[in-house]
Design a protein around this motif. Structure first.
Motif, PDB file in Angstrom:
ATOM      1  N   TYR A 118       1.696  16.899 -28.176  1.00 30.20           N
ATOM      2  CA  TYR A 118       2.956  17.053 -28.895  1.00 30.20           C
ATOM      3  C   TYR A 118       3.717  15.723 -28.825  1.00 30.20           C
ATOM      4  N   VAL A 119       4.086  15.206 -29.979  1.00 28.08           N
ATOM      5  CA  VAL A 119       4.747  13.906 -30.049  1.00 28.08           C
ATOM      6  C   VAL A 119       6.165  14.089 -30.593  1.00 28.08           C
ATOM      7  N   VAL A 120       7.132  13.581 -29.845  1.00 29.66           N
ATOM      8  CA  VAL A 120       8.525  13.558 -30.288  1.00 29.66           C
ATOM      9  C   VAL A 120       9.033  12.149 -30.058  1.00 29.66           C
ATOM     10  N   GLY A 121       9.197  11.397 -31.128  1.00 25.43           N
ATOM     11  CA  GLY A 121       9.570   9.995 -30.972  1.00 25.43           C
ATOM     12  C   GLY A 121       8.460   9.243 -30.264  1.00 25.43           C
ATOM     13  N   ASP A 122       8.783   8.608 -29.152  1.00 26.23           N
ATOM     14  CA  ASP A 122       7.766   7.884 -28.387  1.00 26.23           C
ATOM     15  C   ASP A 122       7.300   8.681 -27.167  1.00 26.23           C
ATOM     16  N   GLN A 123       7.670   9.958 -27.114  1.00 26.48           N
ATOM     17  CA  GLN A 123       7.269  10.811 -25.994  1.00 26.48           C
ATOM     18  C   GLN A 123       6.076  11.676 -26.391  1.00 26.48           C
ATOM     19  N   LYS A 124       5.080  11.708 -25.517  1.00 28.81           N
ATOM     20  CA  LYS A 124       3.871  12.482 -25.782  1.00 28.81           C
ATOM     21  C   LYS A 124       3.552  13.364 -24.579  1.00 28.81           C
ATOM     22  N   THR A 125       3.135  14.587 -24.860  1.00 31.49           N
ATOM     23  CA  THR A 125       2.747  15.493 -23.785  1.00 31.49           C
ATOM     24  C   THR A 125       1.841  16.581 -24.341  1.00 31.49           C
ATOM     25  N   SER A 126       0.987  17.116 -23.487  1.00 30.96           N
ATOM     26  CA  SER A 126       0.150  18.245 -23.871  1.00 30.96           C
ATOM     27  C   SER A 126       0.690  19.544 -23.271  1.00 30.96           C
ATOM     28  N   CYS A 127       1.860  19.474 -22.626  1.00 25.78           N
ATOM     29  CA  CYS A 127       2.481  20.649 -22.013  1.00 25.78           C
ATOM     30  C   CYS A 127       3.519  21.244 -22.959  1.00 25.78           C
ATOM     31  N   GLU A 128       3.410  22.539 -23.226  1.00 29.69           N
ATOM     32  CA  GLU A 128       4.337  23.205 -24.140  1.00 29.69           C
ATOM     33  C   GLU A 128       5.776  23.108 -23.666  1.00 29.69           C
TER      34      GLU A 128
END
Length: 231
Positions: free
Chosen positions: A196-206
């Motif tokens: 999941y990408v929001v701006g420059d933040q990425k994570t695979s955690c919901e």
């Protein structure tokens, strides 16, 4: 929602404790005394870096961001604003860490983090919703008060429209999309996890993704309001 439910508990836990390690690495100067100001380099919650608290006049955007829900860490009668500070207190007093979110105390880190995410989403939603102040009778929207319900409604529409422009980008390997269903299909086809990408933040955690999205929506709104002409 099917995509969200398909994320494993192990992935979520891994992401949460990874953020805890970040807190440990950056919170060395965290004040431990209850009620102390937050140090600039200390993560005030396990998923985000705190805004520096200045003694002089603060930026209105920084002030607004500082109002978002936080996670604090209590050990006995003392508290810290980062996990490293809490662990130091726990070792000192040989006592467990309690996690505080929205004035509620939790014994489990994951449960507390889930509460933090939900509290943040609720706060952001309320921020964009008009309310009537019982004391003054004024209409309050996005931290601003006015006498006209029509004006409050228009402000709410503008704020929500700004927030709606902030959304997830789903990254699956070298593929990206904006639809959760498409992301789920791509993940199955390529045998890859959804990031999941929001701006420059990425994570695979919901949970972390939801937290990042709420923060990004709120920041977009306060930046818009700060730049808007004052009447």
């Amino acid at each position: 929602m099917n995509l969200f439910r398909s994320l494993s508990v192990a992935v979520a836990l891994s992401a949460i404790f990874s953020m805890s390690l970040i807190a440990q690495e950056t919170g060395a100067t965290c004040p431990h005394a209850k009620g102390a100001k937050t140090c600039a380099a200390c993560p005030i919650a396990t998923a985000s870096v705190a805004i520096a608290v200045q003694d002089d006049e603060c930026c209105p955007i920084d002030e607004a961001m500082a109002k978002l829900p936080k996670m604090l860490f209590n050990v006995g009668d003392e508290s810290a604003c980062c996990l490293k500070g809490a662990e130091a207190l726990a070792a000192k007093h040989e006592a467990p860490i309690h996690y505080v979110v929205a004035e509620k105390v939790y014994d489990d880190h994951q449960v507390a983090y889930t509460a933090l995410v939900k509290s943040t989403e609720s706060y952001v939603n309320e921020f964009a919703t008009p309310h009537t102040c019982e004391a003054s009778g004024k209409f309050v929207i996005a931290g601003q008060a006015c006498d006209c319900p029509v004006q409050a409604g228009e402000t709410s529409k503008l704020v929500k429209s700004v927030m709606d422009k902030v959304h997830f980008t789903y990254a699956i390997g070298d593929k990206t999309c904006h639809c959760p269903n498409e992301a789920s299909v791509l993940a199955k086809q390529h045998g890859a996890e959804v990031v999941y990408v929001v701006g420059d933040q990425k994570t695979s955690c919901e949970l972390t993704a939801r937290y990042n999205l709420a923060h990004a929506k709120y920041k977009a709104a306060v930046e818009y309001l700060a730049a808007a002409p004052k009447h």
